[in-house]
Scaffold this motif. Structure first.
Motif, PDB file in Angstrom:
ATOM      1  N   SER A   9      -1.868  35.299  63.803  1.00 44.91           N
ATOM      2  CA  SER A   9      -1.483  36.618  64.293  1.00 44.91           C
ATOM      3  C   SER A   9      -1.543  36.642  65.813  1.00 44.91           C
ATOM      4  O   SER A   9      -2.202  35.799  66.442  1.00 44.91           O
ATOM      5  N   SER A  17       2.261  37.300  59.494  1.00 47.59           N
ATOM      6  CA  SER A  17       3.506  37.342  58.720  1.00 47.59           C
ATOM      7  C   SER A  17       4.677  37.801  59.581  1.00 47.59           C
ATOM      8  O   SER A  17       5.796  37.274  59.473  1.00 47.59           O
ATOM      9  N   VAL A  18       4.435  38.790  60.454  1.00 44.88           N
ATOM     10  CA  VAL A  18       5.487  39.283  61.346  1.00 44.88           C
ATOM     11  C   VAL A  18       5.811  38.252  62.416  1.00 44.88           C
ATOM     12  O   VAL A  18       6.982  38.031  62.752  1.00 44.88           O
ATOM     13  N   ALA A  20       5.495  34.981  62.207  1.00 49.89           N
ATOM     14  CA  ALA A  20       6.231  33.880  61.587  1.00 49.89           C
ATOM     15  C   ALA A  20       7.669  34.278  61.278  1.00 49.89           C
ATOM     16  O   ALA A  20       8.614  33.499  61.531  1.00 49.89           O
ATOM     17  N   ARG A  21       7.848  35.470  60.725  1.00 43.58           N
ATOM     18  CA  ARG A  21       9.204  35.913  60.381  1.00 43.58           C
ATOM     19  C   ARG A  21      10.075  36.050  61.624  1.00 43.58           C
ATOM     20  O   ARG A  21      11.254  35.663  61.621  1.00 43.58           O
ATOM     21  N   ILE A  38       8.096  29.276  56.026  1.00 42.21           N
ATOM     22  CA  ILE A  38       7.230  30.205  56.749  1.00 42.21           C
ATOM     23  C   ILE A  38       5.824  30.188  56.143  1.00 42.21           C
ATOM     24  O   ILE A  38       5.659  30.412  54.939  1.00 42.21           O
ATOM     25  N   PRO A  40       2.371  31.991  57.223  1.00 44.95           N
ATOM     26  CA  PRO A  40       1.525  32.820  58.100  1.00 44.95           C
ATOM     27  C   PRO A  40       0.075  32.340  58.014  1.00 44.95           C
ATOM     28  O   PRO A  40      -0.544  32.383  56.965  1.00 44.95           O
ATOM     29  N   ASP A  50      -5.016  39.531  55.016  1.00 40.72           N
ATOM     30  CA  ASP A  50      -3.604  39.911  54.973  1.00 40.72           C
ATOM     31  C   ASP A  50      -2.698  38.688  54.866  1.00 40.72           C
ATOM     32  O   ASP A  50      -1.728  38.689  54.099  1.00 40.72           O
ATOM     33  N   SER A  51      -3.002  37.643  55.637  1.00 40.75           N
ATOM     34  CA  SER A  51      -2.167  36.438  55.620  1.00 40.75           C
ATOM     35  C   SER A  51      -2.135  35.805  54.244  1.00 40.75           C
ATOM     36  O   SER A  51      -1.063  35.498  53.706  1.00 40.75           O
ATOM     37  N   THR A  54      -0.562  38.258  51.471  1.00 41.14           N
ATOM     38  CA  THR A  54       0.890  38.373  51.620  1.00 41.14           C
ATOM     39  C   THR A  54       1.595  37.098  51.192  1.00 41.14           C
ATOM     40  O   THR A  54       2.596  37.136  50.469  1.00 41.14           O
ATOM     41  N   ALA A  55       1.072  35.970  51.630  1.00 48.64           N
ATOM     42  CA  ALA A  55       1.741  34.694  51.354  1.00 48.64           C
ATOM     43  C   ALA A  55       1.699  34.308  49.882  1.00 48.64           C
ATOM     44  O   ALA A  55       2.582  33.603  49.396  1.00 48.64           O
TER      45      ALA A  55
END
Length: 380
Positions: A9, A17-18, A20-21, A38, A40, A50-51, A54-55
């Motif tokens: 992050s 995540s943001v 990486a995207r 991707i 994160p 969160d990482s 989400t992943a």
């Protein structure tokens, strides 16, 4: 052509995540036919839950637990998509941010809420728990967490110790009769990126106690209490933690988790990389792109970009780092496998502007890396 985008992050700016995207979107403009994987990343600190959730398509669990001052707080942790792994950030339940500056007192703060998160995960039948232990408000050697997990910490009169690190000076016996049964079948991995021992001038109390509100007198009292705890643990449980590297992390929670749960202390980025199978995803790739908010001389001490770069280097894959800023000594990352490092700030701009426009800046950086890669390969 295959790229792996594996950043951390950008703290207080964008989750992994943001980041990486956004990099991947820019990269795709320069390399529209490339495969972009991707990943994160995190290092066990803020953003780890969160990482990973989400992943892996996991779930966030909300739970009211005991805060560091004994008041109830709403904390969260994650269940990963495999259904058998939980990921916890101790700061969510026992973090310094939960204690107003005027009330910081590591003599009495407790890790009980962290133990309650562990209990809830064990009650759900998980077989593995990853716990990041940065950002603590506590100095109790994990005593509060142990009591939440069913251990009794008793004084000479057989009475349960009160909360807080100071009380450990009166510890006479550790009773594991009622410890949580789930501990026996659960692997616990502690993301620990410091090597501080439990006690002494480099220990938990001396190094981290003052930022939690400890005066010099408190530091001495807490250090003596943790040393006594280590002596009791060594004698009664045959677990030796006083000089264990990392035992002093989070006010001795590193030591407590080893003693009470049989946990293994590992660098956070290694734990997260293993959880993602990062090495297998990097193997055979053409380029890895990593990054975080700031690269400097301290980045070689367990930070995500260097951890990713080391894996890439071992596998013979070049690695580029993108950072919000390049600080003094950032060149040290080149020795660890980073081939090139770039800042998002390509011209005069305020930090406020950079933070507000981080996604577009990341996309531009990703595109620039992609176009440079095209040029380096002699492609048109």
């Amino acid at each position: 052509m295959r790229f792996v985008v594996a950043p951390d992050s950008f703290k207080e700016c964008a989750p992994a995540s943001v980041v990486a995207r956004s990099i991947a979107e820019g990269l795709a403009k320069a390399q529209p036919h490339a495969i972009v994987d991707i990943v994160p990343m995190a290092d066990g600190g803020e953003g780890t839950v969160d990482s990973l959730v989400t992943a892996t398509g996991g779930t966030i669990i909300d739970l009211e637990v005991t805060g560091p001052l004994g008041d109830p707080v709403l904390a969260t942790y994650g269940l990963l998509g495999d259904g058998s792994t939980a990921v916890i950030e101790m700061a969510a339940a026992s973090g310094l941010a939960l204690v107003p500056a005027a009330r910081r007192n590591p003599l009495v703060t407790t890790t009980r809420g962290t133990g309650e998160l562990l209990c809830d995960a064990l009650d759900r039948g998980v077989s593995r728990i990853i716990i990041g232990i940065g950002g603590s408000a506590t100095n109790d050697g994990g005593a509060g967490a142990a009591q939440a997990l069913g251990y009794s910490l008793l004084d000479e009169d057989g009475q349960e110790l009160p909360v807080g690190g100071a009380a450990l000076a009166r510890l006479a016996r550790i009773d594991a009769t009622r410890k949580h049964r789930g501990l026996a079948a659960c692997e616990i991995l502690v993301a620990c990126d410091v090597a501080n021992p439990l006690c002494g001038q480099d220990g938990a109390s001396a190094v981290y106690g003052p930022q939690k509100g400890a005066t010099p007198e408190m530091v001495r009292e807490l250090d003596d209490a943790l040393r006594h705890f280590a002596e009791v643990a060594a004698k009664q449980m045959n677990v030796h933690v006083e000089n264990l590297p990392g035992a002093g992390a989070a006010g001795g929670l590193g030591a407590g988790l080893v003693v009470f749960t049989g946990a293994h202390l590992k660098p956070g980025v290694e734990i997260i990389a293993d959880a993602f199978g990062l090495a297998s995803r990097i193997e055979g790739a053409d380029l890895v792109i990593t990054g975080e908010g700031r690269l400097d001389g301290q980045s070689v001490k367990g930070k995500t970009p260097v951890g990713v770069a080391r894996i890439a280097k071992r596998l013979g894959v070049p690695c580029v780092a993108i950072a919000g800023a390049l600080g003094p000594g950032f060149e040290a990352v080149y020795r660890e496998g980073v081939t090139a490092a770039f800042s998002l700030c390509t011209g005069p701009m305020s930090s406020e502007y950079a933070m507000e426009n981080v996604e577009s800046l990341l996309a531009s950086a990703g595109e620039a890396v992609g176009r440079l890669w095209t040029a380096a390969r002699g492609e048109s």
